[in-house]
Write an enzyme that holds these catalytic residues in place. Structure first.
Site, short mmCIF file in Angstrom:
data_model
loop_
_atom_site.label_atom_id
_atom_site.label_comp_id
_atom_site.label_asym_id
_atom_site.label_seq_id
_atom_site.Cartn_x
_atom_site.Cartn_y
_atom_site.Cartn_z
N GLN A 75 30.72 46.36 9.55
CA GLN A 75 29.70 46.59 9.84
C GLN A 75 28.41 45.41 9.73
OE1 GLN A 75 30.75 49.99 9.15
NE2 GLN A 75 31.95 49.35 10.97
N GLY A 106 31.94 28.60 20.05
CA GLY A 106 32.92 28.94 21.07
C GLY A 106 34.53 30.34 20.55
N ASP A 150 28.69 43.38 14.60
CA ASP A 150 29.15 42.55 15.55
C ASP A 150 28.33 41.18 15.49
OD1 ASP A 150 30.10 44.85 16.58
OD2 ASP A 150 28.29 45.04 18.07
N GLU A 151 29.10 40.74 14.57
CA GLU A 151 28.27 39.31 14.34
C GLU A 151 28.88 37.97 13.94
OE1 GLU A 151 28.13 41.61 11.63
OE2 GLU A 151 25.82 41.51 10.99
N THR A 189 33.55 46.11 20.90
CA THR A 189 34.99 46.21 20.83
C THR A 189 35.58 47.68 21.33
OG1 THR A 189 34.44 44.33 19.70
CG2 THR A 189 37.18 45.05 19.70
N THR A 190 35.05 48.33 19.85
CA THR A 190 35.46 49.91 19.97
C THR A 190 34.83 51.04 20.58
OG1 THR A 190 35.42 49.34 17.26
CG2 THR A 190 35.36 51.54 18.03
N LYS A 210 32.47 38.79 12.74
CA LYS A 210 32.79 38.89 11.01
C LYS A 210 34.35 38.02 11.07
CE LYS A 210 31.38 42.68 10.23
NZ LYS A 210 30.22 42.88 11.04
N THR A 225 25.91 53.36 9.49
CA THR A 225 26.66 54.17 8.74
C THR A 225 26.30 54.68 7.95
OG1 THR A 225 29.00 53.90 9.35
CG2 THR A 225 27.50 52.03 8.35
N GLY A 247 35.32 47.28 15.02
CA GLY A 247 36.08 45.80 15.29
C GLY A 247 35.92 44.41 16.04
N HIS A 248 37.11 44.04 15.19
CA HIS A 248 37.07 42.56 15.48
C HIS A 248 37.22 41.95 16.43
CE1 HIS A 248 36.23 43.45 10.93
NE2 HIS A 248 35.28 43.52 11.44
P1 IMP Z 1 29.47 55.51 12.72
O1 IMP Z 1 29.27 54.01 11.76
O2 IMP Z 1 29.96 55.93 13.86
O3 IMP Z 1 28.51 56.23 12.48
O4 IMP Z 1 27.56 55.07 13.63
C1 IMP Z 1 26.95 54.64 13.13
C2 IMP Z 1 26.03 53.86 13.30
O5 IMP Z 1 26.63 52.34 13.55
C3 IMP Z 1 25.17 53.88 14.93
O6 IMP Z 1 24.33 52.72 15.36
C4 IMP Z 1 26.49 52.81 15.62
O7 IMP Z 1 26.61 52.10 17.19
C5 IMP Z 1 27.03 51.33 14.27
N1 IMP Z 1 28.19 51.13 14.86
C6 IMP Z 1 29.06 51.41 13.79
N2 IMP Z 1 29.89 50.94 13.34
C7 IMP Z 1 29.71 49.20 13.98
C8 IMP Z 1 30.67 48.28 13.91
O8 IMP Z 1 31.62 47.60 13.78
N3 IMP Z 1 29.46 47.32 14.75
C9 IMP Z 1 27.89 47.06 15.37
N4 IMP Z 1 27.76 48.45 15.26
C10 IMP Z 1 28.28 49.54 14.72
#
Ligand code: IMP
Length: 429
Positions: free
Chosen positions: A225, A420, A13-14, A304-305, A16, A240, A40-41
């Site tokens: 991620q 922004g 969530d930086e 976002t997701t 990207k 993840t 989610g972007h």
């Molecule tokens: P998973 O990827 O759904 O298995 O989740 C594993 C961990 O990664 C959890 O803490 C999620 O919240 C985190 N995570 C997975 N995808 C994202 C992302 O796109 N942004 C931020 N955190 C994520």
């Protein structure tokens, strides 16, 4: 013939997607290399906001080619619906623009049910996954029991494979997890249609990328991620299931390391994470709420997701330095500097202590990391709205000082700053 890799330096969530959108202008190919629709972007163009989960952000640039690499796990229903949604908004999503690696693994409804069942079984120590079936799909990949996207070339046999896979996992769901098994026909309804829709997109992605690189094209490798969620280099098990770091780009896309000449680390000006796990600089108070925003804007700190509120905290430079080391970063992009407007004092963690003893590097063992307490350096804030600023020298001197401090601590140049959500709210440095 270079490849550039975009990496999240924190917990995802930086921003990207936003950065890939900017860099895509000067690239020919944008290729996503890991993760699935857990990512989610959010990208804002003019008045329009796009939320992408699987399709590389380059799709928003006419004429650029996009690829989803073999390191990605793909829910066919999610990908088909994302592509169809983009087509409805007038974007060209034809198969000669978007390629899906035959070697990418498939996420099925059984993976999603297992993800939810696993999380329920973990109780208080739940990872806080996105429940998109990511972990179970990568588990099957590593166990050599997974289904590959290439099977969708023949939708009839694909659906048979999915049926057998669900029958098998239904036994696990019922006998081991003591949850209701899936209704097989409902679970696979739509899979045949999704396979028919996606079959024309299947391609040998490593070959396409090799040919592009050999022809002198620029390939932008889009990560998902962030470094601290990487399966190997994150704080396990609060990670993840894929390689979110630079190695993931090489294996996930099938390109040689010699092509990579830039590894661009994307750093949010503060920290956020979703899900469980340690977060040394977390703010569980009004300051954290202020960073999060109310949720009225799509770029406030809500997933976002999943829509979950993100945990928010101060910038942790040990995390960014760790990401610099693990990924061999060549430069940084700092996002969301505008969110820091209005704080009297900004705190930046520049070391930790464990039981009072100084620690100046991030240690990724869970118990050690949990024991770390941040040591902060205080920097003066600024009150001005900086969203209209377009040059570094026009930023308040304290905002310039914040960026200078990050450069000093990481030893990396901050090449771009975003202030922004719009494409032009960008400062080159
Ligand atoms: P998973 O990827 O759904 O298995 O989740 C594993 C961990 O990664 C959890 O803490 C999620 O919240 C985190 N995570 C997975 N995808 C994202 C992302 O796109 N942004 C931020 N955190 C994520």
């Amino acid at each position: 013939m270079p490849a550039h890799v975009v990496i999240g330096t924190q917990w995802g969530d930086e921003g990207k997607g936003r950065v890939v959108d900017l860099l895509a202008m000067n690239s020919d190919f944008v290729a996503r290399y890991a993760g699935g629709d857990n990512a989610g972007h959010t990208i804002r163009i003019g008045e329009e906001t796009f939320k992408l989960h699987l399709v590389p952000s380059g799709v928003l640039h006419p004429g650029k080619r996009c690829a989803i690499g073999g390191g990605v796990v793909v829910n066919p229903l999610a990908l088909a619906s994302e592509l169809q949604g983009l087509a409805e908004r007038g974007l060209d999503i034809s198969p000669n623009r978007v390629a899906l690696a035959e070697t990418a693994h498939i996420i099925t409804p059984a993976h999603i049910a297992l993800d939810k069942a696993n999380e329920a079984q973990r109780g208080d120590s739940a990872i806080g996954t996105t429940c998109r079936g990511i972990g179970p799909a990568y588990t099957d990949k590593a166990a050599r029991t997974g289904l590959r996207a290439g099977s969708m070339r023949n939708p009839d046999t694909f659906v048979d494979q999915v049926r057998r896979h669900i029958e098998y996992n239904n036994r696990l769901l019922a006998d081991v997890y003591k949850t209701s098994p899936l209704d097989i026909d409902t679970a696979i309804s739509g899979m045949h249609a999704a396979a028919e829709f996606l079959a024309p997109y299947l391609a040998d992605v490593p070959l396409l990328l090799h040919q592009a690189l050999q022809a002198g094209k620029i390939v932008l490798c889009e990560g998902a991620q962030g470094t601290l969620l990487d399966i190997d280099h994150g704080i396990y098990p609060y990670v993840t299931s894929s390689s979110a770091t630079v190695g993931g780009a090489i294996t996930g896309l099938g390109i040689g390391p010699h092509y990579i000449d830039r590894v661009i680390g994307v750093t949010k000006a503060y920290s956020t994470r979703v899900g469980g796990g340690p977060f040394p600089t977390e703010l569980r108070d009004a300051l954290g709420d202020k960073l999060r925003g109310t949720g009225d804007n799509p770029w406030d700190e809500y997933g976002t997701t999943t829509g979950r509120p993100r945990r928010c905290g101060w910038l942790d430079t040990l995390v960014v330095r760790y990401a610099a080391r693990i990924n061999g970063l060549t430069e940084l992009v700092v996002t969301k500097l505008d969110v820091l407007s209005g704080f009297d004092t900004l705190q930046v963690a520049n070391s930790y202590t464990i039981d009072g003893a100084p620690v100046d590097t991030l240690l990724c063992d869970l118990e050690t990391h949990q024991a770390c307490r941040p040591v902060y350096h205080n920097l003066p804030g600024w009150s001005e709205d900086i969203m209209h600023v377009r040059s570094f020298t026009n930023l308040p001197s304290t905002a310039q000082g914040y960026i200078d401090y990050l450069e000093e601590l990481t030893g990396l140049p901050v090449k771009t700053i975003t202030i922004g959500p719009a494409r032009d709210q960008t400062i080159e440095h």
